[in-house]
Design a protein around this motif. Structure first.
Motif, PDB file in Angstrom:
ATOM      1  N   LEU A  35      37.101  43.912  31.715  1.00 48.13           N
ATOM      2  CA  LEU A  35      38.228  44.745  32.127  1.00 48.13           C
ATOM      3  C   LEU A  35      37.932  45.545  33.390  1.00 48.13           C
ATOM      4  N   LEU A  36      36.672  45.583  33.791  1.00 42.85           N
ATOM      5  CA  LEU A  36      36.268  46.366  34.957  1.00 42.85           C
ATOM      6  C   LEU A  36      36.338  45.534  36.221  1.00 42.85           C
ATOM      7  N   GLU A  37      37.030  46.035  37.224  1.00 44.62           N
ATOM      8  CA  GLU A  37      37.039  45.370  38.531  1.00 44.62           C
ATOM      9  C   GLU A  37      35.968  46.016  39.401  1.00 44.62           C
ATOM     10  N   ALA A  38      34.968  45.224  39.803  1.00 44.61           N
ATOM     11  CA  ALA A  38      33.827  45.744  40.549  1.00 44.61           C
ATOM     12  C   ALA A  38      34.048  45.716  42.053  1.00 44.61           C
ATOM     13  N   ARG A  59      35.724  40.719  38.794  1.00 52.62           N
ATOM     14  CA  ARG A  59      35.881  41.469  37.558  1.00 52.62           C
ATOM     15  C   ARG A  59      34.743  41.160  36.593  1.00 52.62           C
ATOM     16  N   TYR A  60      34.310  42.190  35.880  1.00 51.90           N
ATOM     17  CA  TYR A  60      33.412  42.041  34.740  1.00 51.90           C
ATOM     18  C   TYR A  60      34.199  42.504  33.519  1.00 51.90           C
ATOM     19  N   THR A  95      27.160  43.113  43.513  1.00 56.02           N
ATOM     20  CA  THR A  95      28.259  42.181  43.256  1.00 56.02           C
ATOM     21  C   THR A  95      28.627  41.416  44.523  1.00 56.02           C
ATOM     22  N   ARG A 100      37.983  39.956  45.138  1.00 55.97           N
ATOM     23  CA  ARG A 100      37.978  40.802  43.941  1.00 55.97           C
ATOM     24  C   ARG A 100      37.090  40.131  42.896  1.00 55.97           C
ATOM     25  N   HIS A 158      37.187  45.495  44.995  1.00 54.73           N
ATOM     26  CA  HIS A 158      38.635  45.664  45.127  1.00 54.73           C
ATOM     27  C   HIS A 158      39.116  45.134  46.476  1.00 54.73           C
ATOM     28  N   SER A 215      37.860  36.725  41.254  1.00 60.56           N
ATOM     29  CA  SER A 215      39.180  36.649  40.644  1.00 60.56           C
ATOM     30  C   SER A 215      40.282  36.540  41.678  1.00 60.56           C
TER      31      SER A 215
END
Length: 228
Positions: free
Chosen positions: A16-19, A13-14, A45, A11, A21, A57
Motif C-alpha cells: 500500500l506504500l508508494e515509495a 509501490r511496496y 528504490t 512510481r 512518486h 507501477s
C-alpha cells in the motif's frame, strides 16, 4: 551529455506504500551520478528500479533511449549492468576468493589490498566492511557498462571509501556509467557529473555537486549538511 539510464515518471509501490512518486531523473553516460537523501527518501528504490530489482507501477525506465521497463534484473544484468545492494551482497557460503572469481580475475591488490589476507575465509565470517569490499570488488572486476551501488562506503574506513570512489571515477573515465547512493555529500565525490537529491520519494534537487550549498536549491539544510 548522452544519457545512459533514465527514469521517466516512475512510481514504485511496496504494497500500500508508494515509495516513488513520479520520479524523473537522468544519469549521463560515462560519468558518475550520485543519489543523495536520508533513509526513506527513495534512493535505494531508484537504484532497484534502474536495476530491474523492483517492478514499477507507472512510468518508464530507459537504457540508452530504449525502454527496458519490462526487463527483469537478470536480463538487465545480461545486458551489462551490475547492482550492489547496501547489505547482503556476498555469497556467504563461498570464500572471498570464490566470490571474487565469479567476475573473473579481480585486482584485489589495486582496489582492496585488505582482502589479500582473507582470500581463503568464508564470506559470512567477515565483518560488514570486509563483506562490502568483497561485494564491490566483485562488481568492479566485472567491468559492467552500468554500475549501480547502494552506499558502497558503508562500513569502510574513510581512506578506503575515498580509494573506492577514486576507482569509480577511473571506471567512468574508461567509458562506464556509475550511479551510487549515499546519505550525505562526501568530498571524494565532488567530481561527480550530477547529483540528485531525493526527499520522500521525489527529486528535490538535480545539479552539479558545487551547487549543493548549506541552504541550496533543494529546500534548506538538515543536521547532516545535506540540502533536503
Amino acid at each position: 551529455m548522452a544519457v545512459a539510464v533514465e527514469l521517466r515518471g516512475v512510481r514504485v509501490r511496496y504494497g500500500l506504500l508508494e515509495a516513488l512518486h513520479g520520479v524523473d531523473l537522468a544519469c549521463p553516460a560515462g560519468r558518475v551520478t550520485v543519489l543523495l537523501g536520508r533513509n526513506g527518501s527513495g534512493r535505494t528504490t531508484v537504484l532497484r528500479a534502474l536495476a530491474g530489482d523492483v517492478p514499477v507501477s507507472a512510468g518508464q525506465v530507459l537504457r540508452e533511449g530504449r525502454d527496458v521497463t519490462a526487463l527483469d534484473a537478470h536480463r538487465r544484468a545480461a545486458a551489462g549492468s551490475a547492482y550492489v545492494p547496501a547489505e547482503r551482497g556476498v555469497f556467504g557460503s563461498l570464500t572471498v576468493a570464490q566470490n571474487l572469481a565469479l567476475s573473473g580475475d579481480a585486482p584485489v591488490d589495486r582496489w582492496f589490498p585488505e582482502l589479500a589476507r582473507l582470500l581463503h575465509r568464508r564470506a559470512d565470517t567477515l565483518s560488514g566492511g570486509e563483506q562490502q569490499m568483497v561485494a564491490v570488488g566483485r562488481a568492479l572486476a566485472a567491468r559492467p557498462r552500468l554500475l549501480l551501488l547502494d552506499e558502497p562506503g558503508r562500513g569502510l574506513a574513510p581512506a578506503v571509501a575515498a580509494r573506492l570512489h577514486g576507482a569509480l571515477f577511473e571506471l567512468a573515465a574508461a567509458g562506464r556509467t556509475v550511479v551510487l547512493a549515499e546519505q550525505a555529500p562526501l568530498p571524494s565525490l565532488q567530481r561527480a557529473a550530477v547529483v540528485h537529491v531525493l526527499r520522500r520519494g521525489r527529486v528535490a534537487f538535480s545539479g552539479e555537486p558545487s551547487e549543493l550549498g548549506p541552504a541550496g536549491g533543494a529546500g534548506g539544510a538538515d543536521r547532516t549538511g545535506l540540502s533536503l
